[in-house]
Structures are given as structure tokens and as C-alpha cells.
Design a protein around this motif. Structure first.
Motif, PDB file in Angstrom:
ATOM      1  N   LEU A 160       1.085  -1.437   0.137  1.00  0.00           N
ATOM      2  CA  LEU A 160      -0.370  -0.035   0.254  1.00  0.00           C
ATOM      3  C   LEU A 160       0.760   1.159   0.127  1.00  0.00           C
ATOM      4  CD1 LEU A 160      -3.312   0.527   0.115  1.00  0.00           C
ATOM      5  CD2 LEU A 160      -2.437   1.073   2.357  1.00  0.00           C
ATOM      6  N   CYS A 161       0.725   2.507  -0.525  1.00  0.00           N
ATOM      7  CA  CYS A 161       1.294   3.766  -1.375  1.00  0.00           C
ATOM      8  C   CYS A 161       1.104   3.979  -1.246  1.00  0.00           C
ATOM      9  CB  CYS A 161       2.264   2.927  -2.723  1.00  0.00           C
ATOM     10  SG  CYS A 161       3.608   1.656  -2.614  1.00  0.00           S
ATOM     11  N   LYS A 162       0.704   5.008  -1.540  1.00  0.00           N
ATOM     12  CA  LYS A 162       0.596   7.155  -1.154  1.00  0.00           C
ATOM     13  C   LYS A 162       0.118   7.103  -2.349  1.00  0.00           C
ATOM     14  CE  LYS A 162       2.608   9.287   2.810  1.00  0.00           C
ATOM     15  NZ  LYS A 162       2.137  10.158   3.685  1.00  0.00           N
ATOM     16  N   ASP A 163       0.465   6.774  -3.321  1.00  0.00           N
ATOM     17  CA  ASP A 163       0.743   6.477  -4.987  1.00  0.00           C
ATOM     18  C   ASP A 163       1.433   5.864  -6.407  1.00  0.00           C
ATOM     19  OD1 ASP A 163       2.614   8.107  -5.263  1.00  0.00           O
ATOM     20  OD2 ASP A 163       1.853  10.190  -4.611  1.00  0.00           O
ATOM     21  N   ASN A 164       1.424   5.960  -7.179  1.00  0.00           N
ATOM     22  CA  ASN A 164       1.931   5.588  -8.382  1.00  0.00           C
ATOM     23  C   ASN A 164       4.012   5.680  -8.365  1.00  0.00           C
ATOM     24  OD1 ASN A 164       0.562   4.164  -9.355  1.00  0.00           O
ATOM     25  ND2 ASN A 164      -0.338   5.410 -11.206  1.00  0.00           N
ATOM     26  N   GLU A 165       4.189   7.732  -7.507  1.00  0.00           N
ATOM     27  CA  GLU A 165       5.572   7.334  -7.617  1.00  0.00           C
ATOM     28  C   GLU A 165       6.088   6.984  -6.109  1.00  0.00           C
ATOM     29  OE1 GLU A 165       7.939  11.542  -6.923  1.00  0.00           O
ATOM     30  OE2 GLU A 165       5.531  12.030  -7.557  1.00  0.00           O
ATOM     31  N   HIS A 166       5.504   6.907  -5.211  1.00  0.00           N
ATOM     32  CA  HIS A 166       5.772   6.309  -4.502  1.00  0.00           C
ATOM     33  C   HIS A 166       5.552   4.324  -4.312  1.00  0.00           C
ATOM     34  CE1 HIS A 166       4.494   4.573   0.430  1.00  0.00           C
ATOM     35  NE2 HIS A 166       5.803   4.560   0.212  1.00  0.00           N
ATOM     36  N   LEU A 167       4.463   4.020  -4.963  1.00  0.00           N
ATOM     37  CA  LEU A 167       4.737   2.094  -5.617  1.00  0.00           C
ATOM     38  C   LEU A 167       6.105   2.733  -6.132  1.00  0.00           C
ATOM     39  CD1 LEU A 167       3.996  -0.613  -6.069  1.00  0.00           C
ATOM     40  CD2 LEU A 167       3.158   0.681  -7.302  1.00  0.00           C
ATOM     41  N   MET A 168       6.348   3.145  -7.006  1.00  0.00           N
ATOM     42  CA  MET A 168       7.584   2.620  -7.500  1.00  0.00           C
ATOM     43  C   MET A 168       9.374   3.234  -7.078  1.00  0.00           C
ATOM     44  SD  MET A 168       8.379   4.622 -11.661  1.00  0.00           S
ATOM     45  CE  MET A 168       9.187   6.232 -11.032  1.00  0.00           C
ATOM     46  N   TYR A 169       9.087   3.939  -6.151  1.00  0.00           N
ATOM     47  CA  TYR A 169      10.095   4.181  -5.613  1.00  0.00           C
ATOM     48  C   TYR A 169      10.572   2.897  -4.559  1.00  0.00           C
ATOM     49  CZ  TYR A 169      13.032   5.512  -0.871  1.00  0.00           C
ATOM     50  OH  TYR A 169      14.194   5.178  -0.244  1.00  0.00           O
ATOM     51  N   VAL A 170       9.503   2.290  -3.846  1.00  0.00           N
ATOM     52  CA  VAL A 170       9.410   1.252  -3.219  1.00  0.00           C
ATOM     53  C   VAL A 170       9.887   0.095  -3.727  1.00  0.00           C
ATOM     54  CG1 VAL A 170       7.842  -0.086  -1.772  1.00  0.00           C
ATOM     55  CG2 VAL A 170       7.805   1.750  -2.054  1.00  0.00           C
ATOM     56  N   LEU A 171       9.229  -0.349  -5.240  1.00  0.00           N
ATOM     57  CA  LEU A 171       9.683  -1.436  -5.967  1.00  0.00           C
ATOM     58  C   LEU A 171      11.476  -0.840  -6.366  1.00  0.00           C
ATOM     59  CD1 LEU A 171       6.906  -1.350  -9.071  1.00  0.00           C
ATOM     60  CD2 LEU A 171       8.421  -3.403  -7.242  1.00  0.00           C
ATOM     61  N   ASN A 172      11.791   0.338  -6.735  1.00  0.00           N
ATOM     62  CA  ASN A 172      12.780  -0.041  -7.465  1.00  0.00           C
ATOM     63  C   ASN A 172      14.288  -0.194  -6.214  1.00  0.00           C
ATOM     64  OD1 ASN A 172      12.062   0.229 -10.229  1.00  0.00           O
ATOM     65  ND2 ASN A 172      11.908   2.534  -9.378  1.00  0.00           N
ATOM     66  N   LYS A 173      13.480   1.078  -5.497  1.00  0.00           N
ATOM     67  CA  LYS A 173      15.095   1.731  -4.206  1.00  0.00           C
ATOM     68  C   LYS A 173      14.517   0.408  -2.889  1.00  0.00           C
ATOM     69  CE  LYS A 173      16.430   5.060  -6.435  1.00  0.00           C
ATOM     70  NZ  LYS A 173      17.441   5.048  -7.002  1.00  0.00           N
ATOM     71  N   GLN A 174      13.216  -0.123  -2.606  1.00  0.00           N
ATOM     72  CA  GLN A 174      13.567  -1.351  -1.744  1.00  0.00           C
ATOM     73  C   GLN A 174      13.313  -2.495  -2.017  1.00  0.00           C
ATOM     74  OE1 GLN A 174      10.552   1.065   0.047  1.00  0.00           O
ATOM     75  NE2 GLN A 174      11.869   1.117   2.241  1.00  0.00           N
ATOM     76  N   ILE A 175      12.068  -3.270  -2.517  1.00  0.00           N
ATOM     77  CA  ILE A 175      12.132  -4.296  -2.841  1.00  0.00           C
ATOM     78  C   ILE A 175      12.987  -5.225  -4.040  1.00  0.00           C
ATOM     79  CG2 ILE A 175      10.970  -5.628  -4.032  1.00  0.00           C
ATOM     80  CD1 ILE A 175       8.734  -4.081  -2.863  1.00  0.00           C
ATOM     81  N   GLN A 176      13.196  -4.418  -4.806  1.00  0.00           N
ATOM     82  CA  GLN A 176      14.611  -4.636  -5.860  1.00  0.00           C
ATOM     83  C   GLN A 176      15.431  -4.611  -6.046  1.00  0.00           C
ATOM     84  OE1 GLN A 176      12.809  -2.231  -9.346  1.00  0.00           O
ATOM     85  NE2 GLN A 176      10.999  -4.550  -9.814  1.00  0.00           N
ATOM     86  N   GLN A 177      16.144  -3.972  -4.078  1.00  0.00           N
ATOM     87  CA  GLN A 177      17.402  -4.342  -4.322  1.00  0.00           C
ATOM     88  C   GLN A 177      17.382  -5.110  -2.804  1.00  0.00           C
ATOM     89  OE1 GLN A 177      19.769  -2.020  -5.098  1.00  0.00           O
ATOM     90  NE2 GLN A 177      18.260  -0.844  -6.451  1.00  0.00           N
ATOM     91  N   ILE A 178      16.514  -5.755  -2.568  1.00  0.00           N
ATOM     92  CA  ILE A 178      16.499  -7.309  -1.672  1.00  0.00           C
ATOM     93  C   ILE A 178      17.580  -8.346  -2.233  1.00  0.00           C
ATOM     94  CG2 ILE A 178      15.683  -8.832  -0.646  1.00  0.00           C
ATOM     95  CD1 ILE A 178      12.939  -6.932  -0.270  1.00  0.00           C
ATOM     96  N   GLU A 179      18.666  -9.064  -1.564  1.00  0.00           N
ATOM     97  CA  GLU A 179      19.128  -9.609  -2.056  1.00  0.00           C
ATOM     98  C   GLU A 179      19.252 -11.257  -3.112  1.00  0.00           C
ATOM     99  OE1 GLU A 179      22.919 -12.882  -0.912  1.00  0.00           O
ATOM    100  OE2 GLU A 179      22.099 -10.713   0.502  1.00  0.00           O
ATOM    101  N   GLY A 180      19.275 -11.461  -3.334  1.00  0.00           N
ATOM    102  CA  GLY A 180      17.764 -12.629  -4.171  1.00  0.00           C
ATOM    103  C   GLY A 180      16.801 -12.536  -4.899  1.00  0.00           C
TER     104      GLY A 180
END
Length: 156
Positions: free
Chosen positions: A116-136
Motif C-alpha cells: 500500500l503506497c501513497k501514489d504511483n511515484e511512491h510505489l515506484m520508489y518502494v519497488l526500485n529502491k527497496q524491493i528490487q534491491q533485496i539480495e536474491g
């Protein structure tokens, strides 16, 4: 949670109590007792039995996230480079507050999460900077929910 072969036996009165509380967990016990036709003490006793059995897992307030500005709900399928990466990935996902649910799944993805994110920009940040940075994590597949059309619990 009890194993599936240890099913809890509930009767019609238990079902009525549960239906009232699923509709409104703050409904007064005495009001439920009056409507069902048994004592408040009997309701309390039955609720203790149901809690002890594991059928009732608690009660909670439901926050309306839109009031706080969270308007973008998405489901993200996560592909892991190998199955052994799952525990590490889940630990990292637990640290991301936008991740509301995490499921180990069959099919193409190793993990399916609800965010759950505030908007699409927030979602993009969570995806690119957090989730996709997870090892594995090798890649992700994202589905944005346009509108939740059904929201319910199991029927009792």
C-alpha cells in the motif's frame, strides 16, 4: 492455529455470536446476549472457549488508509534467484512498512506481496529502491489494484 484435522466444533449459538462480532467487534456483549436470548456470562464463556481453540485470533480496528493518503494498492510477484533466498527476502520485506502481506506461493513467483503506497511515484520508489534491491530478488511483476470490489471474511 490447530491442524486441519483438529477442527473446532461450533454450534448455532457460537455462529450467531461470531456473526455479531464480525459485523462489529465493539458490539456490547449484553446486547448480543439479549438478541440471542442467553446470559452475558454465557457469551463470555463461549468467547473464551473460541479464543482458546484458536478460532478467534483477536480483534482489531480497521484503519481507512485513504484518509491517511494511501491510495495505491498493488500486488507484486517476486522472482527469487533460488529458493534458498526466501528466508532472507522475507526478513528484508518485513522491514518495509508498505508491505502488508507476504505469501509463499506456487506458480511463477516465489513470493506474492500486497503493498500500500501513497501514489504511483511512491510505489515506484518502494519497488526500485527497496524491493528490487533485496539480495536474491531477480525481478518483480506488479499489478496495481484499481478498485477492491469484495472485502470480507469467511462466512460463519
Amino acid at each position: 492455529m490447530p491442524p486441519s484435522n483438529d477442527r473446532v466444533k461450533i454450534d448455532g449459538i457460537d455462529k450467531k455470536i461470531l456473526r455479531y462480532l464480525m459485523e462489529d467487534a465493539r458490539k456490547p456483549i449484553l446486547e448480543i446476549a439479549r438478541n440471542i436470548g442467553i446470559s452475558g456470562a454465557a457469551i463470555h464463556q463461549r468467547l473464551r472457549k473460541l479464543e482458546k481453540s484458536g478460532l478467534i485470533a483477536g480483534s482489531k480496528f480497521v484503519i481507512n488508509p485513504k484518509i491517511l493518503g494511501y491510495t495505491t494498492m498493488a500486488y507484486i510477484g517476486i522472482f527469487l534467484d533460488k529458493a534458498m533466498s526466501n528466508p532472507t527476502a522475507v526478513k528484508a520485506l518485513e522491514k518495509i512498512p508498505e508491505v502488508l502481506e507476504c505469501h509463499y506461493t506456487t506458480g511463477n513467483w516465489s513470493i506474492l506481496i500486497k503493498v500500500l503506497c501513497k501514489d504511483n511515484e511512491h510505489l515506484m520508489y518502494v519497488l526500485n529502491k527497496q524491493i528490487q534491491q533485496i539480495e536474491g530478488v531477480s525481478r518483480t511483476e506488479t499489478f496495481i489494484s484499481l478498485n477492491q470490489q469484495i472485502d470480507r471474511q469467511i462466512t460463519i
